[in-house]
Design a protein around this motif. Structure first.
Motif, PDB file in Angstrom:
ATOM      1  N   PHE A 118      -6.002  -1.295   0.336  1.00 39.70           N
ATOM      2  CA  PHE A 118      -4.603  -1.993   0.136  1.00 39.70           C
ATOM      3  C   PHE A 118      -4.514  -3.059  -0.841  1.00 39.70           C
ATOM      4  CE2 PHE A 118      -6.946  -4.496   3.388  1.00 39.70           C
ATOM      5  CZ  PHE A 118      -6.351  -5.762   3.159  1.00 39.70           C
ATOM      6  N   ASP A 145     -10.784  -1.083   3.437  1.00 41.36           N
ATOM      7  CA  ASP A 145     -10.137  -0.837   4.753  1.00 41.36           C
ATOM      8  C   ASP A 145     -10.733  -1.756   5.911  1.00 41.36           C
ATOM      9  OD1 ASP A 145     -12.348   0.744   4.906  1.00 41.36           O
ATOM     10  OD2 ASP A 145     -11.166   2.586   5.580  1.00 41.36           O
ATOM     11  N   VAL A 188       0.008   7.136   3.514  1.00 36.87           N
ATOM     12  CA  VAL A 188      -0.373   7.113   4.906  1.00 36.87           C
ATOM     13  C   VAL A 188      -0.131   8.394   5.658  1.00 36.87           C
ATOM     14  CG1 VAL A 188       0.139   5.951   6.979  1.00 36.87           C
ATOM     15  CG2 VAL A 188       0.740   4.743   5.014  1.00 36.87           C
ATOM     16  N   GLY A 211       0.823  -1.184   0.072  1.00 36.18           N
ATOM     17  CA  GLY A 211       0.099  -0.076  -0.156  1.00 36.18           C
ATOM     18  C   GLY A 211       0.881   1.149   0.077  1.00 36.18           C
ATOM     19  N   ILE A 235      -6.505   0.616   9.383  1.00 36.98           N
ATOM     20  CA  ILE A 235      -6.270  -0.334   8.273  1.00 36.98           C
ATOM     21  C   ILE A 235      -5.135  -1.277   8.496  1.00 36.98           C
ATOM     22  CG2 ILE A 235      -4.757   1.160   6.961  1.00 36.98           C
ATOM     23  CD1 ILE A 235      -6.252   0.080   4.355  1.00 36.98           C
ATOM     24  N   TRP A 236      -4.371  -0.811   9.385  1.00 37.85           N
ATOM     25  CA  TRP A 236      -3.178  -1.643   9.846  1.00 37.85           C
ATOM     26  C   TRP A 236      -3.477  -3.158  10.544  1.00 37.85           C
ATOM     27  CZ3 TRP A 236       0.935  -0.651   7.371  1.00 37.85           C
ATOM     28  CH2 TRP A 236       1.359   0.664   7.021  1.00 37.85           C
ATOM     29  N   LEU A 242      -3.947   4.080   1.705  1.00 38.72           N
ATOM     30  CA  LEU A 242      -4.160   3.502   2.896  1.00 38.72           C
ATOM     31  C   LEU A 242      -5.149   4.026   3.882  1.00 38.72           C
ATOM     32  CD1 LEU A 242      -0.798   1.954   3.639  1.00 38.72           C
ATOM     33  CD2 LEU A 242      -2.674   0.614   3.252  1.00 38.72           C
ATOM     34  N   ASN A 243      -5.130   5.402   4.026  1.00 43.31           N
ATOM     35  CA  ASN A 243      -5.980   6.155   4.905  1.00 43.31           C
ATOM     36  C   ASN A 243      -6.476   7.547   4.587  1.00 43.31           C
ATOM     37  OD1 ASN A 243      -3.418   7.353   5.597  1.00 43.31           O
ATOM     38  ND2 ASN A 243      -3.669   7.173   7.803  1.00 43.31           N
TER      39      ASN A 243
END
Length: 382
Positions: free
Chosen positions: A349, A368, A69, A66, A77-78, A321-322
């Protein structure tokens, strides 16, 4: 011949780089001028948590990747990615947004602060301690939006990057952050070729100003025969890497490789360099490579055929990712015959699943929450 200036003037300017017989050689670049300043800076830079190592003997069947961030935004999302149990994760650019609110100071304090903030986020820290990671950078963690090889502070940015990610001795030994790894036993070898599309890249060519501005970016192809994305040293290195035996290869570029549908950053800005890339794959007989890219704050799949390469070339873009810029499929805004589906401006991702028996690679763009947005299955394994 180098121009020689009085020593007092250069010492007062902070640009002195060498002294001979009470004279100082004029710096030949901003990087030359800044090295004395950087050598005196505090080296107490932020560092990410220790990261487990992916064994070179491990058979890779799943990894994720991905980009983009924002260290200040939601980090859920992690945990979602970790739940997919990837054997590795590739974070491929804009790993922090360290050029926002920049002071334009040569020590790039906003970049250091952004890394420190990312390292303090619980979800990222937990992920970092459990999943082997490989990284490269894009512009916002390089230090300036859309910056390339003329960025004055790039050597400081590299020092900050290498400290935070605990870069390998290979990376630290040379300019730029490119590197490569081959993982797996013979017959199931995966090569990860991680390019640096920033440190050596020539300046972008820009279209004339107009109002209103273009909806899809200001950049036009740079047709200068000397213009480069990778720089000659990295090109030579890449040629050597592609000569190594591997059954499957992933070539990581922080910016998109295949598409010509926009005028933002990408290899479309340097068509001669992209032709060189395709020709190098053909010359080396490489038909088992998939490109992975980011940067766009949207995700999608791209495919192109080349008469000299036996299989279609794929570029799988996963971003962000975010920090997505849309709410769904924005493909209508950017029509593209090379894109095989939508252009998804939602947090996402990428996940890669390798079936060594069937010799297939399943590429999944995921939300996500872990659900699948789109998938492509390709026969990429030699």
């Amino acid at each position: 011949m180098k121009r020689i200036l009085p020593i007092a003037a250069l010492l007062l300017s902070g640009c002195a780089v060498s002294v001979t017989n009470n004279e100082v050689a004029t710096p030949q670049s901003a990087q030359d001028a800044l090295r004395p300043f950087y050598s005196a800076l505090n080296t107490n830079l932020p560092q990410a948590a220790a990261n487990p190592v992916l064994s070179s003997n491990e058979t890779v069947t799943r990894f994720a990747f991905g980009s983009c961030v924002n260290e200040n935004r939601d980090m859920k999302i992690w945990d979602v990615i970790a739940a997919q149990k990837p054997q590795a994760f590739l974070l491929i650019g804009d790993n922090v947004y360290g050029d926002t609110r920049t002071t334009n100071s040569a020590d790039i304090p906003t970049l250091t602060a952004s890394y420190r903030k990312l390292g303090s986020r619980i979800e990222f820290d937990r992920f970092r301690r459990s999943v082997p990671m490989m990284t490269t950078w894009d512009d916002h963690d390089y230090g300036a939006n859309d910056a390339g090889g003329t960025f004055a502070f790039k050597e400081r940015a590299e020092k900050i990057y290498e400290a935070f990610w605990n870069s390998s001795a290979e990376v630290k030994s040379r300019p730029g952050v490119y590197e490569s790894r081959i993982v797996g036993p013979q017959g199931k070898r995966v090569q990860f070729i991680i390019l640096d599309a920033r440190f050596f890249r020539s300046d972008l060519a820009v279209m004339p100003y107009r109002d209103p501005g273009p909806a899809l970016g200001w950049y036009i192809p740079n047709l200068d025969p000397k213009a480069s994305v990778l720089g000659e040293a990295q090109w030579d290195w890449l040629e050597g890497e592609l000569a190594k035996p591997a059954e499957l290869r992933f070539i990581i570029s922080s910016t998109q490789v295949i598409t010509d549908a926009h005028n933002f950053e990408g290899w479309t800005n340097f068509p001669k360099e992209r032709d060189r890339l395709y020709n190098l794959l053909a010359d080396k007989g490489v038909s088992n490579a998939i490109f992975l890219s980011g940067d766009r704050h949207s995700g999608g799949f791209y495919k192109v055929s080349n008469p000299r390469i036996a299989k279609p070339i794929w570029d799988f873009t996963s971003s962000s990712l975010n920090f997505a810029f849309g709410k769904g499929d924005g493909g209508d805004r950017e029509p593209d015959p090379r894109r095989t589906g939508g252009l998804w401006g939602v947090p996402n991702f990428g996940q890669i699943d390798i079936d060594w028996t069937a010799k297939t690679v399943k590429m999944s763009l995921r939300k996500d929450d872990g659900s699948v947005i789109e998938e492509q299955v390709v026969q990429a394994i030699d």
